[in-house]
Design a protein around this motif. Structure first.
Motif, mmCIF file in Angstrom:
data_model
loop_
_atom_site.group_PDB
_atom_site.id
_atom_site.type_symbol
_atom_site.label_atom_id
_atom_site.label_comp_id
_atom_site.label_asym_id
_atom_site.label_seq_id
_atom_site.Cartn_x
_atom_site.Cartn_y
_atom_site.Cartn_z
ATOM 1 N N LEU A 43 91.827 -12.075 7.308
ATOM 2 C CA LEU A 43 91.323 -10.936 7.018
ATOM 3 C C LEU A 43 92.008 -9.931 6.114
ATOM 4 O O LEU A 43 91.776 -9.710 5.130
ATOM 5 N N ARG A 46 93.732 -13.154 2.865
ATOM 6 C CA ARG A 46 91.901 -13.221 2.287
ATOM 7 C C ARG A 46 90.827 -12.446 2.075
ATOM 8 O O ARG A 46 90.317 -12.179 0.757
ATOM 9 N N LEU A 47 90.575 -11.179 2.726
ATOM 10 C CA LEU A 47 90.011 -10.343 2.103
ATOM 11 C C LEU A 47 90.064 -9.064 2.642
ATOM 12 O O LEU A 47 88.846 -8.165 1.738
ATOM 13 N N TYR A 72 87.837 -4.589 -0.365
ATOM 14 C CA TYR A 72 87.239 -5.713 1.311
ATOM 15 C C TYR A 72 85.996 -5.533 0.910
ATOM 16 O O TYR A 72 85.132 -4.635 1.134
ATOM 17 N N LEU A 74 83.140 -8.634 3.820
ATOM 18 C CA LEU A 74 83.103 -9.725 5.006
ATOM 19 C C LEU A 74 82.190 -10.604 3.978
ATOM 20 O O LEU A 74 81.811 -10.198 3.637
ATOM 21 N N PRO A 75 82.556 -11.839 4.479
ATOM 22 C CA PRO A 75 81.538 -12.779 3.983
ATOM 23 C C PRO A 75 80.493 -12.780 4.938
ATOM 24 O O PRO A 75 79.634 -11.663 5.523
#
Length: 330
Positions: A43, A46-47, A72, A74-75
């Motif tokens: 998290l 990568r995010l 930031y 989320l997918p």
């Protein structure tokens, strides 16, 4: 839950609580400390999740993100197969109801379903275009009748219905206490207490020509009694199971049948030669015979003898039609 679901759960917990202790994450995510650490690292790296450990508060929290830093996000959360089917099926059912009586009530519901589909990170229109639910054998229901019956089911009122009995080619008028609306194999049915027959009956909504809402309250049948009557046997023909069908499918067809669910109370058994034995409880063999016949030479009825006779008689009648076609046909 899978990894993507854990990401959303972590985000939700932090958004809702502000400070979340490590033990709370491990308990609610049902993962080990090592797994949580890996999720947290992903998290963050990568995010770009601004999650920090607050030593004084004794838990994790979101740090205010820098306006100039990476954002930031989320997918998109995709749905499971069952969830996707439920959403698309509901959306499709609503779209197929003719505009008119229910239009004002359906529009907000369709908008809400579209919004849920958007939650996957893909446009609802794109999903509807790329994922299809096909209906076969759907029979048309009069919108006004559907609306009146649905209203009676929810308001718990008796109704007078005029329904066609296709088996006897006649129309009957009767008073019923509606219990449940059922969508089964692309068609709508009404489970109801029939005050004429003094028993539970199932009516196909497409066969109902007229509905009149009455003032008398519906007779209430306990959920357990409804489930015992309607869900204990195979198919739409309900009632207490009288027999258990034992069907053996060829190795070729077993590759598909081994994954199929015909009834909640079924039993399946793989045999040494690769064939598959399926045991299903049933009360009325009409629908079961039709489903057996569609598998042709790839299925054998092992028991009971009455079901073997029913299938044999149907096959003999079919063979007779082809051997002795009606006059004028060849």
């Amino acid at each position: 839950m899978n990894r993507t679901e854990r990401f959303y759960k972590i985000d939700q917990m932090l958004q809702a609580r502000g400070i979340v202790p490590l033990e709370a994450f491990l308990h609610e995510l049902e993962v080990s400390r090592a797994t949580f650490k890996r999720d947290l690292e992903y998290l963050r790296e990568r995010l770009n999740a601004p999650i920090v450990w607050d030593r004084e508060a004794g838990g994790y929290r979101f740090e205010r993100a820098s306006a100039a830093g990476p954002k930031y996000a989320l997918p998109g959360l995709w749905f499971s197969a069952d969830e996707t089917y439920a959403l698309l099926a509901a959306h499709k059912l609503l779209a197929e109801i003719k505009p008119g009586v229910l239009a004002a009530h359906l529009a907000p519901l369709q908008a809400r379903l579209a919004a849920l589909l958007e939650g996957s990170g893909h446009g609802a229109g794109q999903i509807m275009q790329r994922v299809r639910i096909l209906s076969v054998g759907r029979r048309r229901v009069k919108p006004q009748c559907f609306a009146e019956i649905a209203h009676a089911v929810l308001k718990r009122r008796r109704i007078e219905i005029e329904a066609v009995n296709r088996a006897r080619n006649e129309t009957n008028t009767r008073i019923v206490s509606p219990q449940r609306l059922v969508h089964y194999r692309d068609n709508w049915y009404l489970d109801a207490w029939c005050h004429w027959r003094r028993s539970l009956r199932t009516f196909s909504l497409d066969a109902i020509q007229r509905v009149k809402l009455l003032t008398e309250p519906a007779r209430e049948i306990a959920d357990a009694a409804l489930d015992a009557h309607y869900a204990s046997a195979y198919g739409i023909f309900s009632g207490k199971p009288k027999e258990r069908a034992v069907l053996r499918f060829s190795p070729e067809r077993a590759r598909w049948l081994g994954a199929e669910i015909w009834h909640a109370g079924q039993r399946g058994e793989w045999l040494p030669d690769g064939s598959y034995r399926l045991t299903v409880p049933y009360a009325d063999d009409r629908e079961l015979v039709m489903d057996i016949l569609r598998h042709g030479r790839h299925v054998v009825v092992e028991a009971p003898a009455s079901l073997r006779r029913a299938v044999t008689e149907e096959l003999a009648a079919m063979t007779g039609l082809y051997r002795n076609p009606p006059a004028g046909r060849s």
